[in-house]
Design an enzyme around this catalytic site. Structure first.
Site, PDB file in Angstrom:
ATOM      1  N   LYS A   1      26.960 -81.437  36.379  1.00  0.00           N
ATOM      2  CA  LYS A   1      26.445 -80.516  37.398  1.00  0.00           C
ATOM      3  C   LYS A   1      27.594 -79.926  38.194  1.00  0.00           C
ATOM      4  O   LYS A   1      27.602 -78.723  38.463  1.00  0.00           O
ATOM      5  CB  LYS A   1      25.452 -81.217  38.327  1.00  0.00           C
ATOM      6  CG  LYS A   1      24.138 -81.463  37.627  1.00  0.00           C
ATOM      7  CD  LYS A   1      22.948 -81.575  38.545  1.00  0.00           C
ATOM      8  CE  LYS A   1      21.699 -81.718  37.681  1.00  0.00           C
ATOM      9  NZ  LYS A   1      20.660 -82.536  38.201  1.00  0.00           N
TER      10      LYS A   1
ATOM     11  N   LYS B   1      14.187 -81.647  31.022  1.00  0.00           N
ATOM     12  CA  LYS B   1      13.461 -80.876  32.034  1.00  0.00           C
ATOM     13  C   LYS B   1      14.365 -79.796  32.616  1.00  0.00           C
ATOM     14  O   LYS B   1      13.934 -78.686  32.900  1.00  0.00           O
ATOM     15  CB  LYS B   1      13.021 -81.793  33.178  1.00  0.00           C
ATOM     16  CG  LYS B   1      11.947 -82.782  32.814  1.00  0.00           C
ATOM     17  CD  LYS B   1      11.832 -83.894  33.887  1.00  0.00           C
ATOM     18  CE  LYS B   1      11.405 -85.214  33.285  1.00  0.00           C
ATOM     19  NZ  LYS B   1      11.607 -86.376  34.152  1.00  0.00           N
TER      20      LYS B   1
ATOM     21  N   LYS C   1      19.743 -80.969  23.644  1.00  0.00           N
ATOM     22  CA  LYS C   1      18.945 -82.137  24.040  1.00  0.00           C
ATOM     23  C   LYS C   1      17.725 -81.692  24.833  1.00  0.00           C
ATOM     24  O   LYS C   1      17.840 -80.836  25.716  1.00  0.00           O
ATOM     25  CB  LYS C   1      19.798 -83.071  24.910  1.00  0.00           C
ATOM     26  CG  LYS C   1      19.064 -84.342  25.295  1.00  0.00           C
ATOM     27  CD  LYS C   1      19.775 -85.112  26.388  1.00  0.00           C
ATOM     28  CE  LYS C   1      19.419 -84.572  27.753  1.00  0.00           C
ATOM     29  NZ  LYS C   1      19.764 -85.445  28.887  1.00  0.00           N
TER      30      LYS C   1
END
Ligand code: TYM
Length: 320
Positions: free
Chosen positions: A110, A192, A189
């Protein structure tokens, strides 16, 4: 043997969650003392809507129970119903080197993408270590993406035991090779946060559309396809049903199977796979009192164990 795992209420659960963690956990509930929880504290690092967290938490409970988690065999609870994990997180954090956390993908990926990172996301693996250690867990069934966090947990447990004497069980990850990293509809992958998921439960039409929308190459149906095992629809079909997947892989390799028919088959096999669970979920949705009762009984059992282990840790490090 204590088996433990958790899942975040950060969005609708998908095939990666199911095949990577939920199904293995459900199978393991017959083989030991299983503790499974909804990681609502963890969801706070990325979800900032209270109502959505409440709804997702309820949905994870419904989904997991509908898929076969049996509360007579497994203790099922909400992470935040055991606030003792927060105290242990603090204690463990004092033994966790910064460098260990800086290397964790949850934070590194991130921050590399320029997404603002809060300190909760940075220390997320310490909370996860606390989740695992506070129940004396031996085995942690997870997908590949959580392996690093279980390794961090082992490091922290060993450090604590060395500093203050034998206190914590050193756990092991349990990862199923063939479903360690279930791909999403774009081949990355399934996650969400990538918007590439196939949900376990959801409206039929939208889910059919997602599957029929999986991109294929432009080869004609009659062409043999020596790389059939690399085909995304084949890979997903194999995740849902290994023998049908192998059968269709051979058909695709030989030539004669069109991509449209392959995706139609994938949709049907997936949809049928969850038919019974869909019925159970609808029943549970009409019986939310039961679901709440399961979680509150689970919390009481989990909390008793957590208090025992926290007491042991407090004594070991001189807080008591
Ligand atoms: P979470 O909520 O991201 O995912 C829940 C579980 O689903 C697995 N998973 C996958 N497996 C295979 N293929 C995929 N595409 C895929 N996507 C998700 C994850 O590996 C995970 O096992 N930090 C954890 C929750 C947690 C936890 C814990 C787990 C908190 N405390 C203690 C174990 C022990 C998480 O965010 O999982």
């Amino acid at each position: 043997m204590r088996i433990l795992s958790g899942i975040q209420p950060s969005g609708a659960l998908h095939l990666g969650n199911y095949f990577g963690m939920m199904r293995p956990s459900i199978e393991l509930q017959n083989q030991g003392d299983a503790f499974y929880f909804i990681a609502d504290y963890h969801s706070m690092t990325s979800l900032f809507d209270a109502e959505e967290r409440r709804r997702n938490t309820r949905d994870v409970a419904l989904d997991f129970l509908a898929c076969g988690l049996d509360p007579r065999r497994a203790v099922f609870f909400r992470q935040s119903d055991v606030p003792e994990v927060c105290e242990l997180t603090w204690i463990l954090g004092t033994l966790t080197p910064m460098g260990l956390l800086e290397r964790c993908h949850s934070f590194k990926d991130k921050s590399a993408k320029g997404i603002p990172v809060n300190s909760g996301l940075f220390t997320y693996p310490v909370l996860m270590a606390s989740d695992i250690l506070i129940y004396d867990s031996n085995v942690v069934p997870v997908g590949q993406d959580q392996k690093q966090h279980v390794e961090v947990t082992r490091d922290i447990a060993i450090k604590f035991n060395e500093a203050y004497g034998q206190t914590f069980v050193v756990p092991e990850p349990r990862i199923r090779g063939e479903v360690a990293k279930v791909p999403g509809v774009d081949g990355e992958k399934m996650s969400k946060s990538y918007g590439n998921t196939i949900e376990i439960f959801g409206p039929e039409k939208a889910l059919r559309k997602k599957i029929m929308g999986i991109k294929m190459d432009s080869r004609a149906p009659g062409d043999p396809k020596p790389d059939a095992d690399q085909n995304l629809a084949i890979q997903l079909l194999t995740v849902v049903d290994g023998s049908i997947g192998k059968d269709y892989e051979e058909k695709l390799r030989a030539g004669g199977l069109g991509y449209g028919d392959l995706k139609k088959k994938l949709f049907e096999v997936y949809w049928d796979h969850f038919a019974a669970a869909r019925d159970r979920r609808a029943e549970l949705e009409n019986n939310l009192d039961y679901v709440h009762q399961v979680l509150s009984e689970g919390a009481a059992k989990a909390r008793a164990k957590a208090q025992e282990v926290l007491h042991r840790a407090r004594k070991a490090c001189g807080l008591e």
